[in-house]
Write a protein that holds these residues in place. Structure first.
Motif, PDB file in Angstrom:
ATOM      1  N   MET A   1      48.505 -56.750  49.765  1.00 29.86           N
ATOM      2  CA  MET A   1      47.172 -56.515  49.229  1.00 29.86           C
ATOM      3  C   MET A   1      45.579 -56.342  49.566  1.00 29.86           C
ATOM      4  SD  MET A   1      47.194 -58.766  45.918  1.00 29.86           S
ATOM      5  CE  MET A   1      45.675 -58.371  45.170  1.00 29.86           C
ATOM      6  N   ASP A   2      46.257 -56.686  51.635  1.00 29.17           N
ATOM      7  CA  ASP A   2      44.581 -55.953  52.740  1.00 29.17           C
ATOM      8  C   ASP A   2      44.710 -54.755  52.688  1.00 29.17           C
ATOM      9  OD1 ASP A   2      43.506 -58.898  52.185  1.00 29.17           O
ATOM     10  OD2 ASP A   2      44.833 -59.438  53.979  1.00 29.17           O
ATOM     11  N   ASP A   3      45.342 -53.708  51.706  1.00 30.64           N
ATOM     12  CA  ASP A   3      44.922 -52.838  52.371  1.00 30.64           C
ATOM     13  C   ASP A   3      44.018 -51.831  51.737  1.00 30.64           C
ATOM     14  OD1 ASP A   3      44.966 -49.534  52.985  1.00 30.64           O
ATOM     15  OD2 ASP A   3      47.359 -49.862  52.761  1.00 30.64           O
TER      16      ASP A   3
ATOM     17  N   TRP B   1      39.735 -61.535  47.747  1.00 29.56           N
ATOM     18  CA  TRP B   1      40.097 -62.316  46.612  1.00 29.56           C
ATOM     19  C   TRP B   1      40.181 -63.542  47.022  1.00 29.56           C
ATOM     20  CZ3 TRP B   1      43.624 -59.799  42.686  1.00 29.56           C
ATOM     21  CH2 TRP B   1      42.952 -58.466  42.591  1.00 29.56           C
ATOM     22  N   ILE B   2      40.809 -64.576  48.064  1.00 26.09           N
ATOM     23  CA  ILE B   2      40.529 -65.820  48.348  1.00 26.09           C
ATOM     24  C   ILE B   2      39.358 -66.533  48.515  1.00 26.09           C
ATOM     25  CG2 ILE B   2      41.547 -67.652  49.713  1.00 26.09           C
ATOM     26  CD1 ILE B   2      43.949 -65.553  50.824  1.00 26.09           C
TER      27      ILE B   2
ATOM     28  N   LYS C   1      49.277 -59.882  39.293  1.00 28.03           N
ATOM     29  CA  LYS C   1      49.951 -61.228  38.566  1.00 28.03           C
ATOM     30  C   LYS C   1      49.848 -61.773  39.222  1.00 28.03           C
ATOM     31  CE  LYS C   1      53.001 -61.427  34.158  1.00 28.03           C
ATOM     32  NZ  LYS C   1      53.898 -62.653  35.282  1.00 28.03           N
ATOM     33  N   GLN C   2      51.397 -61.924  40.062  1.00 31.22           N
ATOM     34  CA  GLN C   2      51.383 -62.404  41.872  1.00 31.22           C
ATOM     35  C   GLN C   2      49.819 -63.322  42.175  1.00 31.22           C
ATOM     36  OE1 GLN C   2      54.680 -63.678  41.739  1.00 31.22           O
ATOM     37  NE2 GLN C   2      53.992 -65.500  43.145  1.00 31.22           N
ATOM     38  N   CYS C   3      49.478 -63.217  42.873  1.00 34.64           N
ATOM     39  CA  CYS C   3      48.273 -63.984  43.049  1.00 34.64           C
ATOM     40  C   CYS C   3      47.121 -64.983  42.265  1.00 34.64           C
ATOM     41  CB  CYS C   3      46.585 -62.704  43.086  1.00 34.64           C
ATOM     42  SG  CYS C   3      45.215 -63.110  43.426  1.00 34.64           S
ATOM     43  N   TRP C   4      47.430 -64.571  41.687  1.00 35.80           N
ATOM     44  CA  TRP C   4      46.753 -65.406  40.111  1.00 35.80           C
ATOM     45  C   TRP C   4      47.258 -65.852  39.280  1.00 35.80           C
ATOM     46  CZ3 TRP C   4      45.643 -60.580  36.545  1.00 35.80           C
ATOM     47  CH2 TRP C   4      44.298 -59.834  37.418  1.00 35.80           C
ATOM     48  N   GLU C   5      48.869 -66.069  39.558  1.00 34.72           N
ATOM     49  CA  GLU C   5      49.686 -66.952  39.708  1.00 34.72           C
ATOM     50  C   GLU C   5      49.559 -68.102  40.294  1.00 34.72           C
ATOM     51  OE1 GLU C   5      53.162 -65.125  38.709  1.00 34.72           O
ATOM     52  OE2 GLU C   5      52.960 -64.778  36.779  1.00 34.72           O
ATOM     53  N   SER C   6      49.749 -67.343  41.705  1.00 33.36           N
ATOM     54  CA  SER C   6      49.637 -68.124  42.882  1.00 33.36           C
ATOM     55  C   SER C   6      47.956 -68.838  42.695  1.00 33.36           C
ATOM     56  CB  SER C   6      49.705 -67.339  44.591  1.00 33.36           C
ATOM     57  OG  SER C   6      50.689 -67.078  44.189  1.00 33.36           O
ATOM     58  N   ARG C   7      46.911 -68.629  42.692  1.00 40.22           N
ATOM     59  CA  ARG C   7      46.060 -69.043  42.530  1.00 40.22           C
ATOM     60  C   ARG C   7      45.333 -70.107  41.004  1.00 40.22           C
ATOM     61  NH1 ARG C   7      42.018 -65.306  38.779  1.00 40.22           N
ATOM     62  NH2 ARG C   7      43.437 -66.500  37.692  1.00 40.22           N
TER      63      ARG C   7
END
Length: 110
Positions: free
Chosen positions: A11-13, A73-74, A24-30
């Motif tokens: 996601m850093d590109d 995002w983090i 979705k994966q980011c939000w779940e991990s968050r």
């Protein structure tokens, strides 16, 4: 992602918008990381005095969060967590004082 990692996080590109599945994966991990922070009663994950507690209790969730989300995002999510907490605390204090909520016309609430 380590200091000497040869491949950037997906996601850093900045030239490509993140795909729905990546978001979705980011939000779940968050959410998993924030649930762990709630369990150990840490609001501000950016507070250096909380680093030890986070590392000892939530390192797995934090690693996953950092792996699945863009670096920008983090930081945003961690800062937003503090802002949301302060807003909720303020709103509860106002409710306890019987304050009335006033909606101002023309303002969009996010």
């Amino acid at each position: 992602m380590g200091w000497f990692s040869s491949s950037p996080k997906p996601m850093d590109d900045p030239s490509k918008p993140p795909m729905r599945s990546s978001r979705k994966q980011c939000w779940e991990s968050r959410d998993a990381f924030f649930t762990c922070l709630d369990r150990i009663e840490v609001v501000n994950a950016l507070d250096p005095s909380q680093t030890g507690a986070i590392k000892s209790q939530c390192s797995k969730e934090e690693s996953r969060f950092e792996q699945d989300c863009a670096t920008s995002w983090i930081k945003y999510f961690k800062e937003k967590r503090v802002v949301d907490y302060k807003r909720e605390k303020f709103m509860k204090e106002m409710e306890e004082k019987n304050a009335q909520k006033i909606e101002l016309p023309g303002l969009v609430r996010r």
